[in-house]
Design a protein around this motif. Structure first.
Motif, short mmCIF file in Angstrom:
data_model
loop_
_atom_site.label_atom_id
_atom_site.label_comp_id
_atom_site.label_asym_id
_atom_site.label_seq_id
_atom_site.Cartn_x
_atom_site.Cartn_y
_atom_site.Cartn_z
N UNK A 13 -28.08 22.25 47.63
CA UNK A 13 -28.68 23.53 47.98
C UNK A 13 -27.61 24.62 48.08
N UNK A 14 -26.45 24.26 48.65
CA UNK A 14 -25.35 25.21 48.77
C UNK A 14 -24.84 25.62 47.40
N UNK A 15 -24.69 24.63 46.51
CA UNK A 15 -24.24 24.91 45.14
C UNK A 15 -25.26 25.79 44.42
N UNK A 16 -26.55 25.47 44.61
CA UNK A 16 -27.61 26.26 43.98
C UNK A 16 -27.57 27.71 44.47
N UNK A 49 -26.77 31.02 42.27
CA UNK A 49 -27.64 32.19 42.22
C UNK A 49 -26.85 33.47 42.51
N UNK A 50 -25.93 33.38 43.51
CA UNK A 50 -25.11 34.53 43.83
C UNK A 50 -24.22 34.92 42.65
N UNK A 51 -23.62 33.91 42.01
CA UNK A 51 -22.77 34.16 40.85
C UNK A 51 -23.59 34.77 39.72
N UNK A 78 -23.03 38.30 38.04
CA UNK A 78 -22.89 38.42 36.58
C UNK A 78 -23.88 39.44 36.02
N UNK A 79 -25.11 39.42 36.56
CA UNK A 79 -26.12 40.35 36.10
C UNK A 79 -25.74 41.79 36.48
N UNK A 80 -25.19 41.96 37.69
CA UNK A 80 -24.75 43.29 38.11
C UNK A 80 -23.62 43.80 37.22
#
Length: 335
Positions: A252-255, A259-261, A265-267
């Motif tokens: 869950x932490x990796x997920x 998501x944050x990464x 990346x999208x930003x």
């Protein structure tokens, strides 16, 4: 009400199946064929260890009698797990059985493997299949899907039938002899004070075969070594649950980090798109300015030519058009 050992535990199930009569009863009911002879194979049981996930295994060689009276040898491979992640282990173990030369028989025209029947006892559900017992049977077919009645040792050596038991769907099922036997796995009977025991109503197990099975589980319930083994299983399963919880939390932490990464990346990608758009706008404005400068130069050149033709000097044109003398002279001399 009677208390019996809970056969969901590997140690209890092993104790139950070590009784040849009980093993014959249960396996005959599963195969729906009479087992004339039954022998447990060596290395039949893989004990639980803290370093691996639990998977119980027992192998039997059996002589079974068909409905027409024909008898033949088969190998029964029984595997049991309460976790939904054992498919690869099942396949690996099945592969070792095909490779084991002890499962081969020499015939007049070569070596052939004993037909294998795989029995999988699962503590979890299989997708959308809700039947407690599922039979997977082979058929010999020709090109037009017509059934071929004959059997061949070569084909029997390389293919096998399977029986899958879904423990969660056994609850309240007593429609036939097999389901009445498997009813001892129903976890609805768990004794409130001890998960190692089931509290059953003996009036629901009145058949001769059912009584033999119940009697064996009664003995298991009071056998000190079996009781101790169940406690060890609890400890190991507790460790497995802790390990799985840690793994789940890490996942869950990796997920969350992924998501944050991905968001970052999208930003960045959005900013790059905006910068590219601004660069394109600047380039367009520069192009427009260059076009205007060209048009302005053409207008000035035309005005200088007209004034020159009217007899004005470069100095006079410079004053009249408010242009630098150098610019006027360049146009004046060029034309």
């Amino acid at each position: 009400m009677t208390l019996i050992a809970n056969p969901i535990y590997d140690s209890v199930f092993k104790y139950m199946m070590e009784d040849e009569r009980v093993a014959k009863i249960l396996l005959s009911a599963l195969l729906k064929k009479e087992i004339v002879e039954l022998q447990m194979r060596r290395q039949e049981y893989t004990a639980m260890q803290q370093t691996r996930i639990s998977m119980f295994r027992m192998d039997f060689s059996a002589r079974i009698r068909e409905a027409d009276g024909e008898e033949h040898l088969v190998m029964i491979e029984l595997q049991k797990t309460w976790l939904a992640t054992e498919t690869l282990r099942f396949r690996q173990y099945l592969g070792t059985q095909y490779l084991n030369r002890e499962n081969m028989r020499e015939e007049d025209n070569g070596m052939y493997g004993l037909p294998i029947i795989s029995i999988y006892i699962l503590g979890h559900k299989l997708g959308d299949i809700e039947e407690p017992v599922v039979y997977v049977r082979r058929r010999y077919l020709d090109y037009d899907d017509r059934v071929i009645d004959k059997k061949d040792r070569f084909i029997e050596s390389l293919t096998h039938d399977s029986i899958i038991i879904q423990i969660p769907y056994l609850r309240g099922r007593t429609r036939n002899h097999l389901e009445r036997l498997l009813n001892v796995f129903d976890q609805e009977y768990i004794y409130y004070a001890d998960d190692h025991l089931l509290q059953i109503d003996e009036r629901n197990f009145t058949g001769h075969d059912e009584r033999l099975l119940i009697d064996r589980l009664l003995k298991a319930g009071v056998a000190p070594d079996v009781r101790k083994a169940m406690e060890v299983e609890d400890e190991i399963l507790s460790e497995i649950e802790k390990r799985d919880t840690i793994i789940m939390q890490k996942d869950e932490e990796i997920e969350w980090k992924d998501k944050k990464i991905a968001q970052k990346d999208e930003e960045i990608a959005q900013k790059e798109r905006e910068m590219a758009q601004r660069d394109e706008e600047i380039a367009q404005k520069e192009k427009e300015m260059a076009q205007k400068d060209k048009e302005k130069e053409q207008i000035i050149s035309g005005a200088v030519r007209l004034l020159r033709q009217s007899g004005l000097s470069a100095e006079e044109i410079s004053v009249k058009l408010s242009l630098p003398l150098e610019t006027v002279q360049k146009i004046y001399n060029r034309d």
